[in-house]
Design an enzyme around this catalytic site. Structure first.
Site, short mmCIF file in Angstrom:
data_model
loop_
_atom_site.label_atom_id
_atom_site.label_comp_id
_atom_site.label_asym_id
_atom_site.label_seq_id
_atom_site.Cartn_x
_atom_site.Cartn_y
_atom_site.Cartn_z
N HIS A 100 -10.13 0.58 2.38
CA HIS A 100 -9.45 2.35 2.45
C HIS A 100 -10.80 3.04 3.23
CE1 HIS A 100 -5.19 2.37 2.37
NE2 HIS A 100 -5.28 1.85 1.02
N CYS A 119 1.31 -1.09 0.01
CA CYS A 119 0.05 -0.60 0.16
C CYS A 119 1.21 1.01 0.56
CB CYS A 119 -0.75 0.15 1.47
SG CYS A 119 -1.81 1.08 1.37
N LEU A 120 0.50 2.28 -0.87
CA LEU A 120 0.80 3.43 -1.28
C LEU A 120 1.48 4.21 0.69
CD1 LEU A 120 0.01 5.47 -4.29
CD2 LEU A 120 1.84 3.53 -3.90
NI NI Z 1 -3.84 0.97 0.19
#
Ligand code: NI
Length: 171
Positions: free
Chosen positions: A139, A93-94
């Protein structure tokens, strides 16, 4: 405009995002363009608005990572309609940079969402796309992929992040 990516530790990532009620506005179209730009700049294949600090139920996905404009997908107020089968692949995940863990997910996932104009549509994706549907919808519900791994592994990642925070190597 490219937004910086919000990292784990920021509460916006753990807060359920607000439902979008106004569609087809210049502001919404601009935000979506900015989300794609921010995602490509960060070399991701999916990005949810909370990851740029905006708590609204909007996500963008591009499994081609900018190679094929037809692969661009905008999901507004998405809902998971159906999940079939399972797959276990490494996921990252960023907002949790530097870590990847195997995560068990559905193999074939149908999502219902609105597009930028407010039109409702359904899409079924498999493998990477199915994973992206689940990851980005999570998210918007204030959940990260590390919620799906063992507590032991999660604690290890948290400890490493805390060290990086202290070293000024996070945020
Ligand atoms: Ni993510």
């Amino acid at each position: 405009m490219t937004y910086p990516i919000v990292k784990y530790g920021n509460l916006v990532l753990e807060t359920p995002a607000e439902t979008v009620t106004e569609f087809d506005t210049p502001e919404l179209h601009k935000l979506i363009e900015d989300m794609f730009e921010s995602m490509y700049a960060a070399k991701g294949v999916g990005l949810a608005a909370p990851q740029i600090g905006i708590s609204r139920r909007i996500a963008v996905i591009d499994p081609s990572a900018g190679e094929d404009p037809q692969k661009r997908l905008v999901l507004i107020n998405p809902e998971i309609v159906r999940v079939e089968g399972t797959q276990t692949e490494e996921e990252g995940c960023l907002s949790v940079p530097g870590f990847r863990e195997p995560v068990k997910r559905g193999k074939r996932v149908t999502i219902r969402a609105r597009d930028a104009r407010g039109e409702t549509f359904e899409r079924t994706g498999e493998d990477l796309l199915a994973r992206a549907f689940l990851h980005e919808t999570d998210h918007l519900n204030g959940k990260l992929y590390i919620n799906h791994i063992s507590m032991l592994k999660r604690d290890l990642i948290r400890r490493k992040i805390r060290k990086r925070m202290k070293a000024g190597d996070w945020e």
